[in-house]
Design a protein around this motif. Structure first.
Motif, PDB file in Angstrom:
ATOM      1  N   ALA A  11       0.835  -1.209   0.000  1.00 23.93           N
ATOM      2  CA  ALA A  11       0.000   0.000   0.000  1.00 23.93           C
ATOM      3  C   ALA A  11       0.867   1.255   0.000  1.00 23.93           C
ATOM      4  CB  ALA A  11      -0.932  -0.011   1.213  1.00 23.93           C
ATOM      5  N   ASN A  12       1.925   1.260   0.813  1.00 25.54           N
ATOM      6  CA  ASN A  12       2.826   2.421   0.854  1.00 25.54           C
ATOM      7  C   ASN A  12       3.544   2.600  -0.482  1.00 25.54           C
ATOM      8  OD1 ASN A  12       2.199   3.062   3.513  1.00 25.54           O
ATOM      9  ND2 ASN A  12       3.845   1.803   4.353  1.00 25.54           N
ATOM     10  N   GLY A  13       3.982   1.469  -1.078  1.00 25.09           N
ATOM     11  CA  GLY A  13       4.642   1.536  -2.374  1.00 25.09           C
ATOM     12  C   GLY A  13       3.702   2.036  -3.458  1.00 25.09           C
ATOM     13  N   PHE A  14       2.450   1.595  -3.398  1.00 24.78           N
ATOM     14  CA  PHE A  14       1.437   2.046  -4.357  1.00 24.78           C
ATOM     15  C   PHE A  14       1.278   3.561  -4.291  1.00 24.78           C
ATOM     16  CE2 PHE A  14      -2.886   3.156  -5.523  1.00 24.78           C
ATOM     17  CZ  PHE A  14      -3.098   2.432  -6.680  1.00 24.78           C
ATOM     18  N   ARG A  15       1.109   4.084  -3.081  1.00 29.26           N
ATOM     19  CA  ARG A  15       0.926   5.530  -2.917  1.00 29.26           C
ATOM     20  C   ARG A  15       2.171   6.299  -3.352  1.00 29.26           C
ATOM     21  NH1 ARG A  15      -1.872   3.786   1.853  1.00 29.26           N
ATOM     22  NH2 ARG A  15       0.077   3.918   3.030  1.00 29.26           N
ATOM     23  N   GLU A  16       3.339   5.757  -3.054  1.00 29.16           N
ATOM     24  CA  GLU A  16       4.587   6.429  -3.413  1.00 29.16           C
ATOM     25  C   GLU A  16       4.736   6.551  -4.924  1.00 29.16           C
ATOM     26  OE1 GLU A  16       9.420   5.781  -2.888  1.00 29.16           O
ATOM     27  OE2 GLU A  16       8.005   4.488  -1.823  1.00 29.16           O
ATOM     28  N   VAL A  17       4.432   5.469  -5.644  1.00 26.69           N
ATOM     29  CA  VAL A  17       4.562   5.486  -7.105  1.00 26.69           C
ATOM     30  C   VAL A  17       3.519   6.404  -7.721  1.00 26.69           C
ATOM     31  CG1 VAL A  17       4.439   4.091  -9.205  1.00 26.69           C
ATOM     32  CG2 VAL A  17       5.579   3.177  -7.184  1.00 26.69           C
ATOM     33  N   ILE A  18       2.295   6.380  -7.196  1.00 29.70           N
ATOM     34  CA  ILE A  18       1.239   7.258  -7.705  1.00 29.70           C
ATOM     35  C   ILE A  18       1.635   8.721  -7.558  1.00 29.70           C
ATOM     36  CG2 ILE A  18      -1.108   8.093  -7.286  1.00 29.70           C
ATOM     37  CD1 ILE A  18      -1.091   5.508  -8.809  1.00 29.70           C
ATOM     38  N   ARG A  19       2.295   9.055  -6.443  1.00 35.68           N
ATOM     39  CA  ARG A  19       2.719  10.441  -6.215  1.00 35.68           C
ATOM     40  C   ARG A  19       3.852  10.870  -7.144  1.00 35.68           C
ATOM     41  NH1 ARG A  19       1.950   9.323  -0.511  1.00 35.68           N
ATOM     42  NH2 ARG A  19       4.166   8.791  -0.361  1.00 35.68           N
ATOM     43  N   ASP A  20       4.514   9.910  -7.779  1.00 37.73           N
ATOM     44  CA  ASP A  20       5.615  10.217  -8.699  1.00 37.73           C
ATOM     45  C   ASP A  20       5.128  10.644 -10.080  1.00 37.73           C
ATOM     46  OD1 ASP A  20       7.646   9.860  -6.914  1.00 37.73           O
ATOM     47  OD2 ASP A  20       8.050   7.788  -7.468  1.00 37.73           O
ATOM     48  N   ARG A  21       3.902  11.091 -10.178  1.00 38.88           N
ATOM     49  CA  ARG A  21       3.305  11.597 -11.424  1.00 38.88           C
ATOM     50  C   ARG A  21       3.237  10.534 -12.518  1.00 38.88           C
ATOM     51  NH1 ARG A  21       6.400  17.498 -11.835  1.00 38.88           N
ATOM     52  NH2 ARG A  21       5.687  18.279  -9.812  1.00 38.88           N
ATOM     53  N   VAL A  22       3.167   9.276 -12.094  1.00 43.20           N
ATOM     54  CA  VAL A  22       3.105   8.215 -13.087  1.00 43.20           C
ATOM     55  C   VAL A  22       1.779   8.228 -13.839  1.00 43.20           C
ATOM     56  CG1 VAL A  22       2.123   6.449 -11.560  1.00 43.20           C
ATOM     57  CG2 VAL A  22       3.644   5.757 -13.413  1.00 43.20           C
ATOM     58  N   LEU A  23       0.768   8.867 -13.235  1.00 42.89           N
ATOM     59  CA  LEU A  23      -0.546   8.919 -13.885  1.00 42.89           C
ATOM     60  C   LEU A  23      -0.534   9.787 -15.143  1.00 42.89           C
ATOM     61  CD1 LEU A  23      -2.969   9.091 -10.824  1.00 42.89           C
ATOM     62  CD2 LEU A  23      -2.321   7.108 -12.174  1.00 42.89           C
ATOM     63  N   TYR A  24       0.543  10.565 -15.336  1.00 41.44           N
ATOM     64  CA  TYR A  24       0.661  11.330 -16.577  1.00 41.44           C
ATOM     65  C   TYR A  24       0.740  10.390 -17.780  1.00 41.44           C
ATOM     66  CZ  TYR A  24       1.379  15.765 -14.158  1.00 41.44           C
ATOM     67  OH  TYR A  24       1.206  16.897 -13.391  1.00 41.44           O
ATOM     68  N   VAL A  25       1.091   9.130 -17.518  1.00 43.97           N
ATOM     69  CA  VAL A  25       1.123   8.127 -18.586  1.00 43.97           C
ATOM     70  C   VAL A  25      -0.257   7.997 -19.226  1.00 43.97           C
ATOM     71  CG1 VAL A  25       1.446   5.657 -19.072  1.00 43.97           C
ATOM     72  CG2 VAL A  25       3.049   6.852 -17.565  1.00 43.97           C
ATOM     73  N   ILE A  26      -1.294   8.105 -18.416  1.00 46.55           N
ATOM     74  CA  ILE A  26      -2.662   7.989 -18.933  1.00 46.55           C
ATOM     75  C   ILE A  26      -2.961   9.135 -19.895  1.00 46.55           C
ATOM     76  CG2 ILE A  26      -5.100   7.943 -18.282  1.00 46.55           C
ATOM     77  CD1 ILE A  26      -4.230   6.793 -15.578  1.00 46.55           C
ATOM     78  N   VAL A  27      -2.540  10.341 -19.523  1.00 48.90           N
ATOM     79  CA  VAL A  27      -2.751  11.498 -20.389  1.00 48.90           C
ATOM     80  C   VAL A  27      -1.995  11.321 -21.700  1.00 48.90           C
ATOM     81  CG1 VAL A  27      -2.447  13.996 -20.603  1.00 48.90           C
ATOM     82  CG2 VAL A  27      -3.071  12.995 -18.389  1.00 48.90           C
ATOM     83  N   PHE A  28      -0.761  10.831 -21.599  1.00 51.85           N
ATOM     84  CA  PHE A  28       0.046  10.613 -22.799  1.00 51.85           C
ATOM     85  C   PHE A  28      -0.611   9.580 -23.705  1.00 51.85           C
ATOM     86  CE2 PHE A  28       3.513   8.430 -25.091  1.00 51.85           C
ATOM     87  CZ  PHE A  28       4.042   9.522 -25.768  1.00 51.85           C
ATOM     88  N   PHE A  29      -1.176   8.523 -23.114  1.00 54.41           N
ATOM     89  CA  PHE A  29      -1.860   7.501 -23.910  1.00 54.41           C
ATOM     90  C   PHE A  29      -3.068   8.093 -24.626  1.00 54.41           C
ATOM     91  CE2 PHE A  29      -5.259   4.314 -24.259  1.00 54.41           C
ATOM     92  CZ  PHE A  29      -4.643   3.427 -25.133  1.00 54.41           C
ATOM     93  N   ALA A  30      -3.818   8.951 -23.943  1.00 50.61           N
ATOM     94  CA  ALA A  30      -4.987   9.580 -24.562  1.00 50.61           C
ATOM     95  C   ALA A  30      -4.557  10.419 -25.772  1.00 50.61           C
ATOM     96  CB  ALA A  30      -5.717  10.458 -23.544  1.00 50.61           C
ATOM     97  N   ILE A  31      -3.417  11.090 -25.663  1.00 45.71           N
ATOM     98  CA  ILE A  31      -2.903  11.875 -26.782  1.00 45.71           C
ATOM     99  C   ILE A  31      -2.502  10.959 -27.938  1.00 45.71           C
ATOM    100  CG2 ILE A  31      -1.031  13.408 -27.521  1.00 45.71           C
ATOM    101  CD1 ILE A  31      -1.014  14.537 -24.664  1.00 45.71           C
TER     102      ILE A  31
END
Length: 260
Positions: A11-31
């Protein structure tokens, strides 16, 4: 081995990776999908729908692999470089729990990314009025499930390399595993074509050692709306889980022998 401690690390690792702006990958995929839907109709004719389906699945796989490799190799290595591992180890936590928890945490992030990109993917196909083959949707969903298993293998490989070498070298080695794993069958064929016994033995050895990631790549089947037999699917799934287990066992063994 404590399940609660593994879950806490995950759970801590999940939150840490999410905070690393990895979700920008989703925006890039949409583009990427928007560009593909804009350009592909202009360069393709009768195969337009198949290409769009294939490109979307390929983009999900490629972006997921990049996250698995670049983030995975630093999960433990970052703890070692920052010396925070010295704080974690003395606590009532085994090194095996740390490795497994880190793996599950990043796999959880990857599942979220794959699910989000898949949602954008299907919405884009519906919006573009792409014609599906009968059975394409179930085939695509199964291919995404097996992609998740492949990403789990990559994370395990990244952890195995990351526990004993630098992040850069671990990244290069994991990327090599990714490439060679997709072409391992071709290596065997090249060995047979060479007609050289030594080369054949070498390529066979590589095939046995490297993960056969092509077994988990169902993208071409999904494009045409077909699936391999159930027995083959089950065998490939078991193969992926066993390979993940072996890689994690190697990572735990190496990490357990390290002195800090």
């Amino acid at each position: 081995m404590g399940i609660a401690r593994i879950w806490t690390i995950a759970a801590n690792g999940f939150r840490e990776v999410i905070r690393d702006r990895v979700l920008y990958v989703i925006v890039f995929f949409a583009i990427v999908m928007a560009i593909a839907l804009r350009l592909l109709p202009e360069i393709s004719a009768t195969t337009e729908d198949k290409i769009v389906i294939d490109v979307g699945l390929g983009a999900i796989g490629a972006l997921g692999a990049l996250v698995a490799i670049f983030i995975g190799t630093g999960l433990i290595n970052k703890e070692i470089e920052k010396r925070t591992v010295l704080i974690l180890i003395p606590k009532p936590m085994s090194r095996a729990e740390l490795i497994i928890g880190k793996h599950l945490g990043l796999v959880g992030v990857l599942l979220v990314l794959v699910a989000a990109m898949s949602g954008i993917y299907f919405l884009s196909l519906v919006w573009a009025k792409v014609v599906f083959h009968p059975g394409s949707v179930p085939s695509i969903l199964v291919s995404l499930l097996y992609l998740s298993i492949e990403l789990g293998i990559l994370v395990a490989a990244a952890l195995a390399f990351g526990v004993f070498t630098s992040s850069l070298l671990a990244t290069l080695m994991t990327f090599g595993i990714y490439l060679m794993g997709h072409f391992s069958r071709d290596l065997v064929e090249l060995g047979k074509i060479s007609k050289n016994t030594s080369i054949e033995w070498f390529t066979q050895g590589l095939y046995l050692i490297l993960p056969d990631l092509s077994r988990l790549n169902l993208r071409n089947d999904a494009v045409y709306g077909v699936l391999p037999p159930t027995s083959q699917l089950l065998g490939d799934a078991v193969y992926g889980v066993v390979y993940i287990t072996v890689l994690l066992a190697i990572a735990i063994l190496i990490f357990s022998r390290r002195q800090f």
